[in-house]
Design a protein around this motif. Sequence first.
Motif, PDB file in Angstrom:
ATOM      1  N   LEU A  52      -8.087 -89.149 103.975  1.00 21.18           N
ATOM      2  CA  LEU A  52      -7.135 -90.864 103.445  1.00 21.18           C
ATOM      3  C   LEU A  52      -6.411 -91.029 104.831  1.00 21.18           C
ATOM      4  CD1 LEU A  52      -7.884 -90.323  99.431  1.00 21.18           C
ATOM      5  CD2 LEU A  52      -8.890 -92.177 101.480  1.00 21.18           C
ATOM      6  N   ARG A  53      -5.404 -90.366 104.290  1.00 24.44           N
ATOM      7  CA  ARG A  53      -3.993 -90.561 105.380  1.00 24.44           C
ATOM      8  C   ARG A  53      -4.731 -91.345 106.434  1.00 24.44           C
ATOM      9  NH1 ARG A  53      -2.334 -86.064 105.099  1.00 24.44           N
ATOM     10  NH2 ARG A  53      -0.811 -85.984 103.352  1.00 24.44           N
ATOM     11  N   PHE A  56      -6.106 -94.709 105.714  1.00 30.00           N
ATOM     12  CA  PHE A  56      -4.555 -95.618 105.494  1.00 30.00           C
ATOM     13  C   PHE A  56      -3.547 -96.165 106.927  1.00 30.00           C
ATOM     14  CE2 PHE A  56      -4.369 -93.466 100.959  1.00 30.00           C
ATOM     15  CZ  PHE A  56      -5.361 -94.505 100.674  1.00 30.00           C
ATOM     16  N   ASN A  57      -3.135 -95.157 107.771  1.00 32.26           N
ATOM     17  CA  ASN A  57      -2.162 -95.264 108.598  1.00 32.26           C
ATOM     18  C   ASN A  57      -3.729 -95.993 109.790  1.00 32.26           C
ATOM     19  OD1 ASN A  57      -0.754 -94.268 110.457  1.00 32.26           O
ATOM     20  ND2 ASN A  57      -1.908 -92.760 111.617  1.00 32.26           N
ATOM     21  N   ILE A  60      -3.100 -99.642 107.811  1.00 33.69           N
ATOM     22  CA  ILE A  60      -2.601-100.468 107.542  1.00 33.69           C
ATOM     23  C   ILE A  60      -1.406-100.919 108.802  1.00 33.69           C
ATOM     24  CG2 ILE A  60      -1.003-100.842 105.924  1.00 33.69           C
ATOM     25  CD1 ILE A  60      -2.844 -99.366 104.060  1.00 33.69           C
ATOM     26  N   LEU A 511      -0.703 -93.213 100.749  1.00 31.09           N
ATOM     27  CA  LEU A 511      -0.688 -94.739 101.333  1.00 31.09           C
ATOM     28  C   LEU A 511       0.741 -95.414 102.220  1.00 31.09           C
ATOM     29  CD1 LEU A 511      -1.921 -97.655 101.514  1.00 31.09           C
ATOM     30  CD2 LEU A 511      -1.249 -97.742  99.058  1.00 31.09           C
ATOM     31  N   CYS A 514       2.925 -92.599 105.169  1.00 31.91           N
ATOM     32  CA  CYS A 514       2.237 -92.706 106.903  1.00 31.91           C
ATOM     33  C   CYS A 514       2.348 -93.470 107.489  1.00 31.91           C
ATOM     34  CB  CYS A 514       0.165 -92.057 106.627  1.00 31.91           C
ATOM     35  SG  CYS A 514      -0.897 -93.707 105.912  1.00 31.91           S
ATOM     36  N   ASN A 515       2.312 -95.253 106.718  1.00 32.63           N
ATOM     37  CA  ASN A 515       2.644 -96.577 107.210  1.00 32.63           C
ATOM     38  C   ASN A 515       4.476 -96.331 107.395  1.00 32.63           C
ATOM     39  OD1 ASN A 515      -0.073 -97.335 108.054  1.00 32.63           O
ATOM     40  ND2 ASN A 515      -0.103 -96.584 105.638  1.00 32.63           N
TER      41      ASN A 515
END
Length: 520
Positions: A52-53, A56-57, A60, A511, A514-515
Motif C-alpha cells: 500500500l505504501r 500511495f507513493n 500521489i 497514505l 510516504c508523500n
Amino acid sequence: MLGRLVLNSRPQVIHPPWPPQSAGIIGVSHSARLVSLLTKMMCACPERGYPLRALFNAIIPDHHAEAFSPPRLAPSGFVDQLVEGLLSGLSRWDAEHFLFIAEHGYLYEHNFAFFPGFPLALLVGTELLRPLRGLLSLRSCLLISAASLNFLFFMLAAVALHDLGCLVLHCPRQAFYAALLFCLSPANVFLAAGYSEALFALLTFSAMGQLERGRVWTSGLLFAIATGVRSNGLVSVGFLMHSQCQGFFSSLTMLNPLRQLLKLMASLFLSVFTLGLPFALFQYYAYTQFCLPGSARPIPEPLVQLAVDKGYRIAEGNEPPWCFWDVPLMYSYIQDVYWNVGFLKYYELRQMPNFLLATPVTILVAWATWTYVTTHPWLCLTLGLQRSKNNKTQKKSDLGFLSPQVFVYLVHAAVLLLFGGLCMHVQVLTRFLGSSTPIVYWFPAHLLQDQEPLLRSLKTVPSKPLTEDSPPGQKVPKNPIMGLLYHWKICSPVTRYILGYFLTYWLLGLLLHCNFLPWT
C-alpha cells in the motif's frame, strides 16, 4: 556486579501457556511455536502495509515539505531506480536523517539529534548485501536494509510484547490480544519506515521481560542499548530503580537495614550509570567533533554546499555556543535551536491540528491511568511497594491490566505522556508512546476482553457460526481481532472506537507519511 548488588524481590514467573482450545486460541506451550504462529499471522495480514505504501507513493504527488533532503552523490542505475521506486516511501521525514547518517556519518550539527543505534544496525544489514554492491548503490542497500530489519524488529517486538504480557498480566488471552493490537499499531508506519521505533520497541519490551524474570544484568544491558537508539530510553531507569526498592523494603525485616541501604544506593548508582553511559558517550563524541581542533574530517563538496545553502553547521566552521557551556550538552541545544523543543513552546494556536492528532493516544493513556488508580488507590499511594493494607493475596480481579505488577508500567507511560505533551512536538506522541510503553496495547486489550461479548463466544472452529444470527456456514478467522473486524456491525461501541482508531491511524499513516504530508 550490578546483578549481585541489585535486590530484586519479584518472584520468578513461569511463562504461562496459551489458553486452551475452548478459549478460542490454539494451545501452545513452546516459544518456537509461538514465534511461528505470530510470524505467519503478521505475514498473512496486510498490517505491514509495504504494498500500500508503494502504491500511495506512486500515485500521489509528494508534498514539497521543508524536510531534510541531501543530494545523491553516487550515480544510480536501473536497479537503484527500481529500489527507489519501491522503497523510497520508507525514507521520508526523520528516516532521511537515519539513512544519511548511516551513509555519511554525523556531518551536520543537527544530525546529532538522532542516536547512533539504528544507523549502526542499518550498516550491519548492508554488510549482508555486500555481494550485491556491484548492482546496488549504498543508498539502495540501506533502503533494503531498513525495510528488512524493521520487518524483523517488528515481528520480534510483537513476540517480546506477548511474552511480557504473559509475565505481567497473568492473563495469556489478554497478552495475546495486546500483541495482535501491536500488529495494527497506530504508529505502524513508523515501525516499518526507516525510523528507530521498531528496534527501540524490541529492546525495551525485551528488557522489561528480562527484568520480570529477575535477570537484572541482562535487563540493564538491553535498556542501555535502547538508550543508544532513542533518548527516551533514559526514562527506563525507573524500572530498575523500582525493582531495587521493592527488594530493599522486602528485606528490611530479615537483614541488616544499614547494609541493605548501602547495597541499594550502590545498585541505584550503577543503574543510572549503566543507562546514562551511551547517552554520555554520544555527547562526548559530538564534543570531539565540534569543539576540539583538528577533529574535522573531509566532507564532499555537494554536502558542504548543502550546508551553506540551508545554514547547517559543520565541524569546520566556528565553534558552536554549547561548546563553552559548563556542561556541553549538545542534545538539548539541538532540540531547542533546530526543532524548537522546550517547555510549552509548542502551545500555539496554529499547532491545534497537531494536538488533535495526539488526542486519541492521550485519552487512551489518561483513561488507563484513571482506571488503574481508582481500582488500586492504596497501591498507587504506596508507589506499588505494598499491594493492600490487609490482604496481599492476588485476587482474580487483579489479573490482566489490573494486575499490581502493571503499576510501574503505568507510571512510565504517564511520565512519557506528561513530558511529551508539555515539552515535545505533540504529533509525535503516537509513535513516541506506541514504541515505548505496553500500556498503549494492554489497556485496549483489557477493554476488549472486558466489554466485548463477541470475544467470549469467538471460536477457532472454521465451520461454527459466531452467533445464532450468523449466516450458515460462515467462517470465523483464527485471529480474534480479525474476527471482530469481520463482524464489525455487531461489535460493541468500545470495540468500534478502539479498532477504528487503530485502523484509521494505520491507513492514514501509510497514505500521508510516504508523500511528505504532515504525519511525523
